[in-house]
Design an enzyme around this catalytic site. Structure first.
Site, PDB file in Angstrom:
ATOM      1  N   MET A  36      29.040  56.416  56.429  1.00 40.44           N
ATOM      2  CA  MET A  36      28.345  57.865  55.534  1.00 40.44           C
ATOM      3  C   MET A  36      29.190  58.574  55.804  1.00 40.44           C
ATOM      4  O   MET A  36      29.384  59.830  56.524  1.00 40.44           O
ATOM      5  CB  MET A  36      27.260  57.694  56.178  1.00 40.44           C
ATOM      6  N   VAL A  37      29.587  59.167  54.934  1.00 40.19           N
ATOM      7  CA  VAL A  37      30.165  60.470  54.505  1.00 40.19           C
ATOM      8  C   VAL A  37      29.688  61.806  55.211  1.00 40.19           C
ATOM      9  O   VAL A  37      28.727  62.092  54.942  1.00 40.19           O
ATOM     10  CB  VAL A  37      30.723  60.516  53.146  1.00 40.19           C
ATOM     11  N   CYS A  51      32.300  53.224  47.117  1.00 40.71           N
ATOM     12  CA  CYS A  51      31.988  54.472  46.595  1.00 40.71           C
ATOM     13  C   CYS A  51      32.308  54.711  44.790  1.00 40.71           C
ATOM     14  O   CYS A  51      33.226  54.568  44.719  1.00 40.71           O
ATOM     15  CB  CYS A  51      33.070  55.449  47.246  1.00 40.71           C
ATOM     16  N   HIS A 109      27.105  46.155  49.110  1.00 40.81           N
ATOM     17  CA  HIS A 109      25.724  47.016  49.058  1.00 40.81           C
ATOM     18  C   HIS A 109      25.168  46.791  47.176  1.00 40.81           C
ATOM     19  O   HIS A 109      26.139  46.074  45.973  1.00 40.81           O
ATOM     20  CB  HIS A 109      26.822  48.207  48.295  1.00 40.81           C
ATOM     21  N   GLY A 128      19.064  47.897  51.723  1.00 44.89           N
ATOM     22  CA  GLY A 128      17.586  47.694  51.591  1.00 44.89           C
ATOM     23  C   GLY A 128      17.151  48.982  52.595  1.00 44.89           C
ATOM     24  O   GLY A 128      15.794  48.441  52.225  1.00 44.89           O
TER      25      GLY A 128
END
Length: 494
Positions: free
Chosen positions: A18-19, A115, A186, A219
């Protein structure tokens, strides 16, 4: 190549990349609460290739430091066998170069292929990364194959699903043939956002179509509200493992079998890691804001929002004493390491180098006059080659020391300086004082270099008044301009 440090991707609970969130404090906290594997935030290949690997003895970390001294990636021994380095790349050779740079400090390498943000897909300096790769399977194959063959650590990738199940499954089968260790999926299309339902059926179709581990991701919104929900999501997707992003960002104790810890305790634990590993306060503040969420309008939330330093963040959470104690410990450790390093320097010091404990203070000199200029002038007058400066930087505190060679004799200050320029000026002072030559200080009275400058300015003014162009040849101008070195400053050998 054979994988020397195998990382199993079956039956695992994983912190997603996660950025701005997946920095060292969050990764360590997730491990504490029960995460099996942690991914770092996506880091762009071009930026990483500009970094130098530095051992930070004060923090006991390995830092990858950019030319502007910003730490791009920081890791430590605690996570070395469980952290996967995720990079953004659209070029096989660049990806391999980055992987080789970091592979000894991480457990695996991941390529971001999911992304959807424009900085990843359309960036001018490295466009075509992230979700843009999904439309270029040849490039995907090239990057992954190059990595699998080129490094010893496991290689993974993280994708989003394509418009059709068939196309997604076909792409994943092609990816599987590159030899990667696992694939994270994802379960949303690149144009879909967290509020859109996750497509468990597509992840399940992928899980049933390939033999490598499939890691289900996406999720948090629909499924994962607490620890027990992780298994529910895994069963719904038939995946080997589950990767958690937003639910872990909100409260990383979601990985804890015994259930959530009180949010206050979680945030204080996070702050302790942020202080312990010198996390930049803006990043610490951002992550804490994600945890507070609806509590941002409370008194504590407003204090956090107003904080402009790590100390102020600690004070907002009633941890001011902890900050003071931790800072004192680090300062003491830094001082101890500096003393040890200085002692080691003295032991291996070249006996032929003349040393004095001096520093350059520009306030003691006329404007635009420096010891280096005086030394250069003296060398020319005495027909000596111009001074040669060799400057090194000490890793423990990033201070500089310079040795100047004049007439085959070396000189240096016994003190280390905060910049290359100051270190070189100090070395010039040592040389000038040893030789008994004026160094240009204001207290020395008449300053012949200053007088030469004034005469030069007067002559130039007269020539302009008469409309004449009497510009000095460049080789004469050099007498009045401090020479600087363009050479790179090497790190001292460790």
């Amino acid at each position: 190549m054979t994988v020397n440090t195998p990382l199993c991707f079956r039956g695992k609970k994983i912190l997603a990349p996660m950025v701005r969130v997946g920095t060292l404090p969050m990764r360590l906290l997730a491990l504490d609460y029960g995460a099996d594997i942690v991914y770092c935030e996506e880091l762009i290949d071009i930026k990483m290739l500009q970094c130098k690997r530095v051992i930070n003895e004060v923090l006991e970390t390995v830092d990858f430091v950019a030319p502007n001294d910003r730490v791009v990636f920081r890791t430590c021994e605690r996570e070395r066998e469980r952290v996967v380095f995720q990079m953004g790349s659209a070029d096989a050779e660049r990806a391999l170069a980055v992987a080789k740079l970091v592979e000894s400090d991480v457990a695996g390498i991941d390529i971001n292929m999911g992304c959807p943000k424009e900085y990843s897909t359309k960036a001018t300096y490295a466009g075509g990364m992230g979700a843009a790769l999904l439309s270029d399977p040849d490039k995907i194959e090239s990057i992954l194959t190059t990595l699998v063959k080129g490094i010893c650590k496991p290689v993974t990738c993280k994708i989003r699903i394509l418009p059709s199940v068939e196309d997604t499954v076909n792409l994943v089968k092609r990816i599987e043939k590159t030899g990667i260790a696992a694939i994270a999926v994802h379960g949303r299309k690149k144009e879909e956002r967290p509020q859109h339902p996750v497509h468990c059926d597509v992840i399940k179709a992928i899980s049933e179509a390939v033999s490598i581990p499939v890691i289900a991701n996406g999720g948090s919104h629909d499924f994962i509200k607490e620890y027990a929900d992780i298994e529910t999501f895994q069963k719904a997707t038939a995946a080997s493992s589950v990767m958690i992003a937003r639910a872990a960002m909100w409260n990383p104790s979601v990985f804890r079998k015994e259930g959530f810890c009180p949010l206050k305790d979680v945030m204080q634990d996070y702050i302790k890691y942020a202080v312990r590993y010198d996390n930049h306060y803006t990043n610490t503040k951002y992550c804490l804001c994600q945890m507070l969420r609806e509590q941002l309008e409370t008194t504590q939330g407003k204090k956090l929002h107003a904080a402009q330093s790590t100390q102020e963040i600690c004070e907002a959470f009633e941890m001011g004493d902890f900050y003071e104690e931790a800072t004192a410990i680090f300062e003491a450790k830094k001082t101890s390491l500096e003393t040890k390093t200085q002692d080691e320097d003295d032991q291996v010091e070249d006996p032929d180098v003349i040393k004095m404990a001096v520093r350059f203070d520009k306030r003691e000199y006329p404007p635009q006059i420096t010891p280096k200029m005086y030394l250069l002038e003296w060398c020319r007058k005495e027909k000596h080659p111009q001074p040669v400066y060799e400057t090194v930087q000490r890793p423990v505190d990033r201070l500089f020391c310079s040795v100047v060679t004049v007439a085959e004799q070396k000189y240096r200050s016994a003190l280390w300086d905060k910049s290359k320029k100051l270190a070189e000026q100090a070395a010039a002072i040592v040389c000038l004082r040893t030789l008994g030559v004026p160094e240009g200080k204001l207290c020395e009275g008449e300053n012949h270099l200053m007088n030469k400058r004034k005469r030069g300015d007067q002559e130039h003014s007269i020539s302009r008044d008469h409309g004449e162009d009497l510009a000095e040849p460049s080789h004469k101008k050099a007498n009045f301009i401090e020479e600087t070195s363009d050479m790179n400053v090497p790190k001292m050998p460790r």
